[in-house]
Enzyme design. Structure first.
Site, PDB file in Angstrom:
ATOM      1  N   GLN A  88      -4.316  -1.500   9.675  1.00 18.42           N
ATOM      2  CA  GLN A  88      -4.241  -2.842   9.085  1.00 18.42           C
ATOM      3  C   GLN A  88      -4.795  -3.882  10.064  1.00 18.42           C
ATOM      4  OE1 GLN A  88      -3.259  -3.492   5.844  1.00 18.42           O
ATOM      5  NE2 GLN A  88      -3.955  -5.570   6.258  1.00 18.42           N
TER       6      GLN A  88
ATOM      7  N   LYS B   2       0.836  -1.205   0.000  1.00 17.45           N
ATOM      8  CA  LYS B   2       0.000   0.000   0.000  1.00 17.45           C
ATOM      9  C   LYS B   2       0.874   1.260   0.000  1.00 17.45           C
ATOM     10  CE  LYS B   2      -3.765  -2.524   2.161  1.00 17.45           C
ATOM     11  NZ  LYS B   2      -4.490  -2.913   3.374  1.00 17.45           N
TER      12      LYS B   2
ATOM     13  N   ASP C 276     -10.965   2.853   4.313  1.00 13.32           N
ATOM     14  CA  ASP C 276     -11.359   1.440   4.222  1.00 13.32           C
ATOM     15  C   ASP C 276     -12.882   1.311   4.184  1.00 13.32           C
ATOM     16  OD1 ASP C 276      -9.254  -0.305   3.888  1.00 13.32           O
ATOM     17  OD2 ASP C 276      -8.710  -0.289   6.015  1.00 13.32           O
TER      18      ASP C 276
END
Ligand code: NDP
Length: 304
Positions: free
Chosen positions: A96, A52, A119
């Site tokens: 994460q 990422k 997200d």
């Protein structure tokens, strides 16, 4: 002959579009920024986060990788999120998952400013998605829709069957398909006579987490198969179940000691009209959509 829906090509196209948008924003003095929080040392998470951060560098986004130790407290992470919420150079906050079991993950995800929730996991964004006013949509489900649209696979009026009802994949992908006017059926572990339902699918989305769960007998030939699952096979017995005699995969298994299979038995792909391979399908879109969401967040925050 089944058509392969090539995740790499779609991801490359989306990244190119994102890079162009980043260029336009740069001309206006705006540089979208992503904060990636990686707690502890989980090998798979480290690989994902590194990809990422690398994608940010490739596309011209700013990124800040923050790596608290595995024994960090929920209180310290909440303080970190507060700090990131307040930082003007950060448009997107990514925590994460999975987090260590002692961390209150739900509380932490709900502490993220919904405007920076790239997200799309915050209840505010989930509610907006349900209401058809999406701002930041979860990346993997958004990637599934991109694959279907960019492949010119009709969605409106089609029967889409989603197997899996998680908050991060199954539910949001079902809602997105509904907004695209599919007739949607959501299945889960308590569904009765699952094969009778999956056989009705024009578009079948598998997000289960069980290797090769959808077998050829469970689909109708010509269906579009979208395989979200990522399952690692590391024993010879598991390998032989799906890939016996596959020379290319045999070489990969010998080299790495494992191979990846999705939630759809690869033999079902041969009967399909089109399918996303694993690896090389949906998974590749997830990072591209994260980049796209970060740019979107920067634009929304800046009123652009
Ligand atoms: P979850 O474990 O959160 O959800 C799995 C879902 O599958 C649940 O709703 C469960 O039903 C359902 N399920 C389990 N067993 C059965 C069964 N026997 N019959 C019918 N339904 C069943 O998984 P996720 O949604 O997080 O992930 C799904 C898969 O997608 C995983 O392989 C994961 O690795 C992969 N993934 C891939 C991503 C990518 O970037 N490509 C991103 C995220 C996930 P119930 O609710 O009843 O328990």
């Amino acid at each position: 002959m089944a058509r392969i829906l090539d995740g790499a090509a779609f991801a490359a196209a989306i990244k190119q579009e994102v890079a162009a948008e980043v260029g336009e924003l740069a001309a206006r003095g705006v540089r979208p920024g992503l904060a990636a929080v990686l707690v502890g040392h989980v090998a798979a998470s480290e690989i994902y986060v590194r990809s990422k951060v690398q994608a940010c560098a490739e596309l011209g986004l700013y990124s800040d990788l923050i790596t608290p130790p595995a024994d960090v407290s929920t209180a310290d992470l909440l303080a970190l999120v507060d700090e990131l919420n307040a930082r003007d150079d950060i448009d997107g906050i990514l925590i994460q998952l999975p987090l260590p079991p002692h961390i209150d993950s739900k509380r932490l995800l709900e502490a993220i400013d919904p405007a920076k929730d790239v997200d799309g996991f915050h209840p505010v964004n989930a509610g907006r998605l349900l209401a058809g006013r999406p701002a930041l949509v979860p990346c993997t489900p958004a990637g599934v829709i991109e694959i279907l649209k960019r492949s010119q696979i009709p969605i409106a009026g089609q029967h889409a069957v989603v197997v899996g009802r998680s908050d991060i994949v199954g539910k949001p992908v079902a809602i997105l398909l509904l907004h695209e006017n599919a007739t949607v059926t959501i299945c889960h572990s308590k569904t009765r006579d699952l094969p009778a339902i999956t056989k009705q699918a024009d578009i079948l989305i598998a997000a289960i987490g069980s290797p090769g769960f959808i077998t050829p007998e469970m689909i109708t030939s010509g269906a579009t198969l979208i395989d979200v699952g990522i399952n690692r096979l590391s024993t010879r017995e598991e390998f032989d179940r799906f890939f016996k005699g596959d020379a290319k995969r045999e070489a990969a298994f010998a080299k790495r000691g494992s191979v990846i299979v999705g939630d759809i038995d690869p033999r079902a792909f041969e009967l399909s009209g089109a399918y996303t391979p694993v690896p090389g399908g949906v998974g590749l879109l997830t990072i591209a959509m994260l980049m796209s969401n970060t740019v979107r967040a920067a634009k929304l925050r800046g009123g652009l």
